[in-house]
Design an enzyme around this catalytic site. Structure first.
Site, PDB file in Angstrom:
ATOM      1  N   SER A 123       0.858  -1.197   0.000  1.00 32.63           N
ATOM      2  CA  SER A 123       0.000   0.000   0.000  1.00 32.63           C
ATOM      3  C   SER A 123       0.888   1.238   0.000  1.00 32.63           C
ATOM      4  CB  SER A 123      -0.873   0.018   1.250  1.00 32.63           C
ATOM      5  OG  SER A 123      -1.494   1.271   1.396  1.00 32.63           O
ATOM      6  N   TYR A 135      -0.943  -0.791  10.637  1.00 25.46           N
ATOM      7  CA  TYR A 135      -1.120  -1.032   9.197  1.00 25.46           C
ATOM      8  C   TYR A 135       0.098  -0.523   8.421  1.00 25.46           C
ATOM      9  CZ  TYR A 135      -3.358  -1.063   4.580  1.00 25.46           C
ATOM     10  OH  TYR A 135      -3.664  -1.291   3.259  1.00 25.46           O
TER      11      TYR A 135
HETATM   12  N1  LIG Z   1      -8.883  -0.789  -0.346  1.00 29.60           N
HETATM   13  C1  LIG Z   1      -7.844   0.042  -0.333  1.00 29.60           C
HETATM   14  O1  LIG Z   1      -7.998   1.288  -0.385  1.00 29.60           O
HETATM   15  C2  LIG Z   1      -6.442  -0.494  -0.286  1.00 29.60           C
HETATM   16  C3  LIG Z   1      -5.387   0.422  -0.489  1.00 29.60           C
HETATM   17  C4  LIG Z   1      -4.080  -0.052  -0.451  1.00 29.60           C
HETATM   18  C5  LIG Z   1      -3.835  -1.398  -0.228  1.00 29.60           C
HETATM   19  N2  LIG Z   1      -4.874  -2.245  -0.032  1.00 29.60           N
HETATM   20  C6  LIG Z   1      -4.553  -3.664   0.212  1.00 29.60           C
HETATM   21  O2  LIG Z   1      -5.225  -4.439  -0.766  1.00 29.60           O
HETATM   22  C7  LIG Z   1      -5.524  -5.730  -0.215  1.00 29.60           C
HETATM   23  C8  LIG Z   1      -7.011  -6.010  -0.402  1.00 29.60           C
HETATM   24  O3  LIG Z   1      -7.723  -4.975   0.263  1.00 29.60           O
HETATM   25  P1  LIG Z   1      -9.306  -4.794   0.122  1.00 29.60           P
HETATM   26  O4  LIG Z   1      -9.581  -3.358   0.343  1.00 29.60           O
HETATM   27  O5  LIG Z   1      -9.803  -5.478  -1.071  1.00 29.60           O
HETATM   28  O6  LIG Z   1      -9.771  -5.586   1.455  1.00 29.60           O
HETATM   29  P2  LIG Z   1     -11.125  -6.366   1.796  1.00 29.60           P
HETATM   30  O7  LIG Z   1     -12.242  -5.851   0.977  1.00 29.60           O
HETATM   31  O8  LIG Z   1     -11.254  -6.329   3.289  1.00 29.60           O
HETATM   32  O9  LIG Z   1     -10.787  -7.859   1.326  1.00 29.60           O
HETATM   33  C9  LIG Z   1      -9.797  -8.575   2.000  1.00 29.60           C
HETATM   34  C10 LIG Z   1      -9.722  -9.983   1.452  1.00 29.60           C
HETATM   35  O10 LIG Z   1      -8.718 -10.710   2.180  1.00 29.60           O
HETATM   36  C11 LIG Z   1      -9.298 -11.918   2.691  1.00 29.60           C
HETATM   37  N3  LIG Z   1      -8.637 -12.301   3.926  1.00 29.60           N
HETATM   38  C12 LIG Z   1      -8.609 -11.628   5.113  1.00 29.60           C
HETATM   39  N4  LIG Z   1      -7.926 -12.326   6.029  1.00 29.60           N
HETATM   40  C13 LIG Z   1      -7.519 -13.472   5.419  1.00 29.60           C
HETATM   41  C14 LIG Z   1      -6.796 -14.610   5.842  1.00 29.60           C
HETATM   42  N5  LIG Z   1      -6.329 -14.734   7.104  1.00 29.60           N
HETATM   43  N6  LIG Z   1      -6.552 -15.606   4.949  1.00 29.60           N
HETATM   44  C15 LIG Z   1      -7.021 -15.510   3.680  1.00 29.60           C
HETATM   45  N7  LIG Z   1      -7.701 -14.455   3.230  1.00 29.60           N
HETATM   46  C16 LIG Z   1      -7.959 -13.458   4.080  1.00 29.60           C
HETATM   47  C17 LIG Z   1     -10.779 -11.573   2.865  1.00 29.60           C
HETATM   48  O11 LIG Z   1     -11.632 -12.704   2.871  1.00 29.60           O
HETATM   49  P3  LIG Z   1     -11.993 -13.534   4.234  1.00 29.60           P
HETATM   50  O12 LIG Z   1     -12.308 -12.516   5.290  1.00 29.60           O
HETATM   51  O13 LIG Z   1     -13.151 -14.380   3.836  1.00 29.60           O
HETATM   52  O14 LIG Z   1     -10.783 -14.343   4.550  1.00 29.60           O
HETATM   53  C18 LIG Z   1     -11.016 -10.757   1.602  1.00 29.60           C
HETATM   54  O15 LIG Z   1     -11.192 -11.607   0.502  1.00 29.60           O
HETATM   55  C19 LIG Z   1      -5.080  -5.679   1.248  1.00 29.60           C
HETATM   56  O16 LIG Z   1      -3.795  -6.233   1.350  1.00 29.60           O
HETATM   57  C20 LIG Z   1      -5.045  -4.190   1.544  1.00 29.60           C
HETATM   58  O17 LIG Z   1      -4.161  -3.867   2.585  1.00 29.60           O
HETATM   59  C21 LIG Z   1      -6.182  -1.846  -0.040  1.00 29.60           C
END
Ligand SMILES: NC(=O)c1ccc[n+]([C@@H]2O[C@H](COP(=O)([O-])OP(=O)(O)OC[C@H]3O[C@@H](n4cnc5c(N)ncnc54)[C@H](OP(=O)(O)O)[C@@H]3O)[C@@H](O)[C@H]2O)c1
Length: 257
Positions: free
Chosen positions: A144, A157
């Site tokens: 990120s 984070y």
């Molecule tokens: N959204 C943003 O603005 C943003 C910005 C920068 C970086 N990111 C990064 O992008 C990635 C995805 O973010 P997102 O916003 O799409 O998050 P999200 O909507 O919360 O989705 C997270 C995903 O990770 C899975 N997950 C969580 N814990 C897990 C575990 N222990 N084992 C396997 N799967 C797991 C969740 O499914 P389950 O809960 O069913 O396991 C879900 O599919 C993350 O690494 C986040 O830090 C996001």
């Protein structure tokens, strides 16, 4: 339709948010995608959507907790046995938890470092031995822009994502000559269930399908870092150059509620 760049892809954290959007975009391009997350129902629902729709690709659920290293290795072996050699692996599973001074404790650090950092390390450890023998494979790590510098309430984070960025830089050097391509993905704000919890306005917020297309374009181009949206990233990279005496007052002013 042109032949997709990848045939078999593995995505962790694929049940919602950025991972789901990536899986759907890859299915739109005709790829077979192994989708992993903990929730079996969410993965099944997503796979069924594609099965019953017009997309040419296929989603196959492989439920998994990425903090379990044995489970990661077993999932990798099963996917390769059932779907064929994986040519792109996107280690995307992660979460965010703000830390307020009033609630400061080691707990969010333990859980976020275990998921965001060790979850990725477990994925890398699962694919590396086979891919090194095969001398090919493309590995993408989702960190990120929050890992660039310290931001308010992001002690846990931000530390986890800064660790990932450094990890990816070091691994990139170690992988030279191995035939394995490594990419670091640093998104800005993307509208997902994760950021829906943020109580503050998010600058340059992107929709997940837009983020997914930007990520895949970056992966096709093959540069090391895929960071977006561009204008936000330029600002953040300039902030990275500031000395602390300028950085702290400026960030305080920008982020004050
Ligand atoms: N959204 C943003 O603005 C943003 C910005 C920068 C970086 N990111 C990064 O992008 C990635 C995805 O973010 P997102 O916003 O799409 O998050 P999200 O909507 O919360 O989705 C997270 C995903 O990770 C899975 N997950 C969580 N814990 C897990 C575990 N222990 N084992 C396997 N799967 C797991 C969740 O499914 P389950 O809960 O069913 O396991 C879900 O599919 C993350 O690494 C986040 O830090 C996001």
């Amino acid at each position: 339709m042109p032949r997709p760049r990848w045939s078999t892809v593995w995505i962790t954290g694929a049940s919602r948010g950025i991972g789901e959007a990536l899986a759907l975009e890859l299915a739109r391009r005709g790829c077979t995608v192994a989708i992993s997350a903990r929730s079996v129902e969410d993965l099944e629902r997503l796979a069924q959507t594609v099965r019953s729709g017009p997309l040419p690709g296929r989603l196959q659920p492989y439920p998994l907790d990425v903090t379990d290293s044995d489970a990661c290795e077993a999932a990798f072996r099963r996917i390769e046995a059932e779907l064929g050699p994986i040519d792109l692996c996107i280690l995307n599973a992660g979460s965010h938890q703000p830390v307020e001074l009033d609630d400061f404790s080691p707990l969010p650090f333990e859980s976020l470092l275990r998921l965001n950092v060790l979850g990725v390390v477990n994925g890398v450890a699962a694919v590396l031995p086979v891919w090194r023998r095969r001398r090919c494979g493309q590995l993408a790590i989702v960190a990120s822009v929050a890992g660039y510098r310290g931001l308010p309430t992001a002690t846990a984070y931000g530390a986890s994502k800064a660790a990932l960025i450094n990890f990816a830089e070091a691994l990139r050097l170690d992988l030279e000559g191995s035939g394995i391509v490594l990419n670091l993905i640093n998104p800005g704000f993307v509208r997902t269930p994760l950021t829906d919890r943020n109580p503050f306005p998010m600058p340059f917020l992107l929709e997940p399908d837009d983020a997914a297309r930007r990520i895949l374009r970056g992966l096709e181009r093959g540069g090391f870092e895929i960071a977006f949206p561009r204008r936000f990233v330029i600002w953040l990279k300039l902030l990275r150059l500031l000395p602390y005496r300028l950085y702290f007052p400026l960030v305080r002013r920008i982020t004050r509620p």
